[in-house]
Structures are given as C-alpha cells and as structure tokens.
Design an enzyme around this catalytic site. Structure first.
Site, mmCIF file in Angstrom:
data_model
loop_
_atom_site.group_PDB
_atom_site.id
_atom_site.type_symbol
_atom_site.label_atom_id
_atom_site.label_comp_id
_atom_site.label_asym_id
_atom_site.label_seq_id
_atom_site.Cartn_x
_atom_site.Cartn_y
_atom_site.Cartn_z
ATOM 1 N N SER A 126 -0.132 7.829 0.534
ATOM 2 C CA SER A 126 1.026 8.097 -0.487
ATOM 3 C C SER A 126 0.479 9.303 -1.641
ATOM 4 O O SER A 126 -0.704 9.294 -1.928
ATOM 5 C CB SER A 126 1.632 7.023 -1.423
ATOM 6 O OG SER A 126 2.251 7.319 -2.422
ATOM 7 N N TYR A 152 0.644 -1.209 -6.562
ATOM 8 C CA TYR A 152 0.842 -0.401 -5.306
ATOM 9 C C TYR A 152 0.039 0.624 -5.203
ATOM 10 O O TYR A 152 -0.479 1.069 -4.209
ATOM 11 C CB TYR A 152 2.323 -0.182 -5.566
ATOM 12 C CG TYR A 152 2.923 0.989 -4.152
ATOM 13 C CD1 TYR A 152 2.880 0.303 -3.088
ATOM 14 C CD2 TYR A 152 2.868 2.164 -4.704
ATOM 15 C CE1 TYR A 152 3.055 1.531 -1.939
ATOM 16 C CE2 TYR A 152 3.187 3.147 -3.825
ATOM 17 C CZ TYR A 152 3.351 2.882 -2.320
ATOM 18 O OH TYR A 152 3.671 3.782 -1.534
ATOM 19 N N LYS A 156 -2.801 2.089 -1.954
ATOM 20 C CA LYS A 156 -3.099 3.421 -1.361
ATOM 21 C C LYS A 156 -4.453 3.933 -1.774
ATOM 22 O O LYS A 156 -4.910 4.405 -0.850
ATOM 23 C CB LYS A 156 -1.819 4.180 -1.589
ATOM 24 C CG LYS A 156 -0.363 3.532 -1.248
ATOM 25 C CD LYS A 156 -0.494 3.379 0.356
ATOM 26 C CE LYS A 156 0.745 2.417 0.625
ATOM 27 N NZ LYS A 156 0.609 2.213 2.040
#
Ligand code: UDP
Length: 341
Positions: A126, A152, A156
């Site tokens: 991302s 989160y 990534k």
C-alpha cells in the site's frame, strides 16, 4: 494447460476482480478464502461474469500445512496474496488482530514460497508505506518509506521488509510488492464490487451508501487543507485496472529467469480531491449527495499520488479507466446489492 494461480483472499474486493482478469488472460485461478471478511455468494456472481464458478477452497491463510498441501495437489504456478485485514481504525483499537493475521498469514505463505522458490509471489502492499512524504506530493518507488501511523500500516511496511529479507536469503524467489494507491469502483457488470463490513471507512463506499440512504450524510473530513480546494487529495485507481496490474505482475515474474523482489506503485499518476470525487459521483450518476464538512480525521495524509513510470517500464501496465468510470460502476454495484432501480 492454463497455469493455476492461488489467490488468497480471492473472494474479497480486489481479489474477486483479479480472479476475473486472470481468467480473461488465460490463467486458472484458485480462490483461497475463509469468508471472514467476504461472502461466498461472490462465487455465483463470478460465475455470471466468467461462465463458471472458479475453483475455491475454504482455508485460513495462517494454516501453513494446508497451504503446502494445496500447492502440491493443485500444481500451483503462482501465488497472489490478498488475504489480510485492512481497516486502519480497527487496527489501532485491536493491533494484535492485525499483527497475528496480516503478519502470520504472510509468513505462512512465504514459508511455502521458500520451499517452492520457482513459484512467483505477488503481495498487496500500500502507498501507506510512504506516510506523509515531506515536501512531496508525487511519490516514486525510491521515495523513502516513513514510519507508519497505524498497525495496519506497519503490517504493509513490515510485510515488504519480510519479503525483502526472504529474497536476500533466497535469491531464486521471484516476488513483487504492489503498492496500491486508493482502489475504487467495481466491475462494469455491477455483479462484483466492494462490500464493507459495517460502516464504511473509505470514501467511495461511504458516498454510495449515503446515496442509497444507508448512511444519513457524508462528512468531508476537513476543508482548509493546503490543496486546490481545501480537501485532501488521493490517487484513486479503478479496481479493474488494479486487477489487470496483478495479471501483468504475474506474467512478468513468470517470464524471469532469475529471482527478484520488486516494489511497484499502482496508481493513475493523478491526484483527485475529496470534493472532486463527490462532484464526479453526483454528475455522472445524476444523484444529489447529502454531504457536509466535518473536522479533520486524525492521521490523514494531505496530498499524495503515484509516479507510475516504473509500472509502465517494468510491466507495460498503466491505468486506462478514469474517475468517471469508477463512480458510475460503484453506483451500479451499490444499486444492484440494494435492489435500487
Ligand atoms: N474521507 C472523507 N469522509 C469519509 C471518508 C473519507 O472525507 O467519510 C476522506 C479522507 O479524509 C481522505 C479521503 O477521503 O482524505 C480518502 O479516504 P480513505 O479512507 O478512502 O483512504 P485513505 O485515507 O486511506 O487514503
């Protein structure tokens, strides 16, 4: 014979669109999903688009033994790994849920890749890894990664690092991390699209649910940012373009004779503000949206969009759909699931 590609999280939003594009390009996708964040009804919808239900296996991606068994018994030639949690706010409230699923899930799949280094691997990363780049709006793959602002984001950021470290120790593996910007829109058939669990966090699902009367009104978070119209700017990429990028990534990795870990931006190269997206939705769909300005959301990046040169030079891929296509298809999808005429 068509090459089999294992698509973890293949029943989800980006996964299901990728399954369609894989089939269109002559691959034979095998969906691996336990439907914790998706719905098995997507299989019937996929069958309407592609003519048959894709092969599917109910499995938790953390179950490494089962993964090993599937890779072997299904003669898998490539893996695309989508299965992960993705709600930023929830990850702040429940970080261990994110670390245990997103990191353990990735490690489980990578253990299988380590044992089978001839199998190419594509990872959903991302643009969150860039954070708020100082003094920059357009970011390329050489732009420094910054400290993530949520668990989160860390999954990534760390996910890419884990893949890099595996590559350094196993130079034969062919791997790619695709850094998605903001995926939006739906398949043109209106049969598959984004299905958020609970209240949507992302902008376009919130817009379509507001237009459908499920949410009262859209709050635009902040109106005095230093951007062209005061609202935040993102690079919104049509989910079908993004799905096509995965196919190109798999084509590329399969064609290589030597190992790699590539990181590639997947965006349009163009920034769009929140207000521009809202107005495009209203205009293209002839719908008046109930919206108002609210306070800024903490942690929001002000303005970011992708430099997409590397995706084009490496994969020969660039986006071909625009914001208008995205807002039309997203509304078609929302109407189809809510039975709105
Ligand atoms: N946004 C908004 N109202 C909402 C949801 C999002 O104004 O109900 C804004 C948000 O502040 C950001 C943009 O829309 O500027 C995109 O947000 P999203 O959560 O979809 O993506 P991300 O911030 O993760 O890039």
């Amino acid at each position: 014979m068509a090459k089999k590609v294992l698509v973890t999280g293949g029943a989800g939003y980006i996964g299901s669109h990728t399954v369609v594009e894989l089939i269109k390009s002559g691959y034979d996708p095998v969906i691996l999903d336990d439907y914790r964040n998706s719905d098995a009804s997507v299989l019937k919808r996929l069958a309407q688009i592609i003519g048959k239900e894709p092969e599917h296996i109910v499995c938790d991606v953390c179950d490494q033994q089962m993964l090993e068994h599937i890779i072997e018994t299904h003669s898998i030639s490539g893996v695309i790994h989508f299965a992960a949690y993705k709600a930023v706010g929830e990850s702040v409230e429940n970080p261990l849920k994110y670390y245990s699923n997103n990191i353990a899930g990735l490690v489980s799949v990578l253990n299988v890749i380590k044992q089978n280094p001839e199998i190419p691997f594509v990872f959903s990363s991302s643009c969150t890894v860039y954070g708020e780049p100082e003094g920059l709006k357009e970011v390329d793959e050489k732009t420094a990664k910054s400290i993530p602002t949520s668990p989160y984001g860390y999954t990534k950021w760390l996910g890419e690092q884990i893949i890099e470290d595996l590559f350094l120790a196993n130079k034969k593996a062919r791997m790619m991390s695709l850094r998605y910007f903001n995926p939006i829109g739906a398949h043109e058939s209106g049969l598959i699209g984004e299905l958020p669990v609970g209240k949507p966090n992302n902008l376009l699902p919130f817009i379509t649910q507001t237009a459908a009367g499920i949410q009262d009104k859209l709050f635009i978070f902040g109106q005095d940012y230093p951007t062209s119209d005061g609202t935040c700017v993102r690079d919104y990429i049509h989910v079908v373009d993004l799905a096509e990028a995965h196919v190109k990534a798999m084509d590329h990795l399969l064609s290589l004779q030597k190992g790699c870990h590539e990181t590639v931006n997947v965006g349009t190269g163009k920034g769009t503000s929140v207000l521009e997206l809202v107005r495009a939705f209203e205009k293209e769909n002839n719908v008046e949206l109930n919206y108002t300005f609210g306070p800024k959301r903490s942690g929001d990046v002000i303005e970011i969009y992708a430099n997409v040169d590397y995706a084009f030079s490496l994969l020969g891929w660039r986006s071909t759909r625009d914001i208008k296509d995205a807002v039309r298809s997203a509304w078609k999808w929302e109407k189809s699931i809510r039975n709105i005429k």
